[in-house]
Design a protein around this motif. Structure first.
Motif, PDB file in Angstrom:
ATOM      1  N   ILE A   3      27.770  93.761  26.568  1.00 46.64           N
ATOM      2  CA  ILE A   3      29.168  94.095  26.810  1.00 46.64           C
ATOM      3  C   ILE A   3      29.272  94.628  28.231  1.00 46.64           C
ATOM      4  O   ILE A   3      28.531  95.518  28.627  1.00 46.64           O
ATOM      5  CB  ILE A   3      29.699  95.110  25.769  1.00 46.64           C
ATOM      6  CG1 ILE A   3      31.184  95.370  25.989  1.00 46.64           C
ATOM      7  CG2 ILE A   3      28.893  96.404  25.753  1.00 46.64           C
ATOM      8  CD1 ILE A   3      31.838  96.104  24.812  1.00 46.64           C
ATOM      9  N   ARG A   4      30.163  94.069  28.984  1.00 41.72           N
ATOM     10  CA  ARG A   4      30.312  94.422  30.387  1.00 41.72           C
ATOM     11  C   ARG A   4      31.106  95.705  30.553  1.00 41.72           C
ATOM     12  O   ARG A   4      31.976  96.023  29.743  1.00 41.72           O
ATOM     13  CB  ARG A   4      30.967  93.264  31.141  1.00 41.72           C
ATOM     14  CG  ARG A   4      30.056  92.044  31.217  1.00 41.72           C
ATOM     15  CD  ARG A   4      30.816  90.787  31.540  1.00 41.72           C
ATOM     16  NE  ARG A   4      29.955  89.619  31.559  1.00 41.72           N
ATOM     17  CZ  ARG A   4      29.544  88.977  30.463  1.00 41.72           C
ATOM     18  NH1 ARG A   4      29.923  89.378  29.261  1.00 41.72           N
ATOM     19  NH2 ARG A   4      28.759  87.917  30.584  1.00 41.72           N
ATOM     20  N   THR A   6      35.005  94.605  32.444  1.00 39.21           N
ATOM     21  CA  THR A   6      35.972  93.848  31.654  1.00 39.21           C
ATOM     22  C   THR A   6      35.893  94.130  30.160  1.00 39.21           C
ATOM     23  O   THR A   6      36.784  93.742  29.415  1.00 39.21           O
ATOM     24  CB  THR A   6      35.763  92.345  31.860  1.00 39.21           C
ATOM     25  OG1 THR A   6      34.459  92.001  31.363  1.00 39.21           O
ATOM     26  CG2 THR A   6      35.843  91.978  33.333  1.00 39.21           C
ATOM     27  N   LYS A   7      34.826  94.786  29.732  1.00 33.46           N
ATOM     28  CA  LYS A   7      34.547  95.029  28.308  1.00 33.46           C
ATOM     29  C   LYS A   7      34.352  93.717  27.549  1.00 33.46           C
ATOM     30  O   LYS A   7      34.434  93.687  26.318  1.00 33.46           O
ATOM     31  CB  LYS A   7      35.661  95.847  27.655  1.00 33.46           C
ATOM     32  CG  LYS A   7      36.014  97.134  28.382  1.00 33.46           C
ATOM     33  CD  LYS A   7      34.869  98.101  28.427  1.00 33.46           C
ATOM     34  CE  LYS A   7      35.274  99.456  28.981  1.00 33.46           C
ATOM     35  NZ  LYS A   7      35.505  99.438  30.440  1.00 33.46           N
ATOM     36  N   SER A   8      34.098  92.627  28.250  1.00 37.84           N
ATOM     37  CA  SER A   8      33.895  91.353  27.569  1.00 37.84           C
ATOM     38  C   SER A   8      32.536  91.341  26.877  1.00 37.84           C
ATOM     39  O   SER A   8      31.574  91.942  27.356  1.00 37.84           O
ATOM     40  CB  SER A   8      34.000  90.207  28.571  1.00 37.84           C
ATOM     41  OG  SER A   8      33.002  90.306  29.551  1.00 37.84           O
ATOM     42  N   GLU A   9      32.477  90.646  25.752  1.00 37.12           N
ATOM     43  CA  GLU A   9      31.289  90.631  24.906  1.00 37.12           C
ATOM     44  C   GLU A   9      30.714  89.210  24.865  1.00 37.12           C
ATOM     45  O   GLU A   9      31.466  88.230  24.888  1.00 37.12           O
ATOM     46  CB  GLU A   9      31.660  91.052  23.481  1.00 37.12           C
ATOM     47  CG  GLU A   9      32.377  92.379  23.381  1.00 37.12           C
ATOM     48  CD  GLU A   9      33.152  92.513  22.090  1.00 37.12           C
ATOM     49  OE1 GLU A   9      34.148  93.267  22.077  1.00 37.12           O
ATOM     50  OE2 GLU A   9      32.770  91.866  21.090  1.00 37.12           O
ATOM     51  N   THR A  10      29.405  89.147  24.774  1.00 38.03           N
ATOM     52  CA  THR A  10      28.733  87.870  24.603  1.00 38.03           C
ATOM     53  C   THR A  10      27.621  88.059  23.583  1.00 38.03           C
ATOM     54  O   THR A  10      26.968  89.109  23.564  1.00 38.03           O
ATOM     55  CB  THR A  10      28.136  87.367  25.929  1.00 38.03           C
ATOM     56  OG1 THR A  10      29.138  87.405  26.958  1.00 38.03           O
ATOM     57  CG2 THR A  10      27.636  85.941  25.800  1.00 38.03           C
TER      58      THR A  10
END
Length: 124
Positions: A51-52, A55-59
């Motif tokens: 989790i970044r 950006t709080k983006s998840e992968t």
């Protein structure tokens, strides 16, 4: 220097759930990308989620997608890995890792900071 500590591992039955935590001390979590890795006995350490910070983006890795959820609470300086529908194949030592990078996040070498690991065992 920031220090990362995992907690929340344990023994759970197949189909059960656990939530792992990764808490930072000596620093703040907000600018770090957090990754979770796991290593089964005799196996290599493998990336499973990240989790970044910006950006709080998840992968997620395919092996955990739809069952595991990574999240973070920057106020508490803690990241989490919610693990549902666990199977014996999920048994491993789980590590959190941190980096300021936002690319190449599936690679161990991208992460300079590591916790000591927390054991998850899925067994009936």
């Amino acid at each position: 220097q920031a220090h990362f500590v995992e907690s929340g591992g344990g023994l759970v039955q197949p189909g059960g759930s656990l939530r792992l935590s990764c808490t930072v001390s000596g620093g703040t979590l907000d600018h770090y990308t957090i990754g979770w890795f796991r290593q089964a006995p005799g196996g290599e350490r493998k990336w499973i989620a990240c989790i970044r910070g910006s950006t709080k983006s998840e992968t997620y890795a395919d092996s955990v997608k739809g069952r595991f959820t990574i999240s973070r609470d920057d106020v508490k300086n803690t990241a989490y890995l919610q693990m549902n529908n666990l199977t014996p194949e999920d048994s491993a030592l789980y590590y959190c890792a941190a980096t300021y990078n936002t690319v190449l996040l599936t690679r161990e070498g991208t992460y300079p900071y590591w916790g000591q690991g927390t054991q998850v065992t899925v067994s009936s």
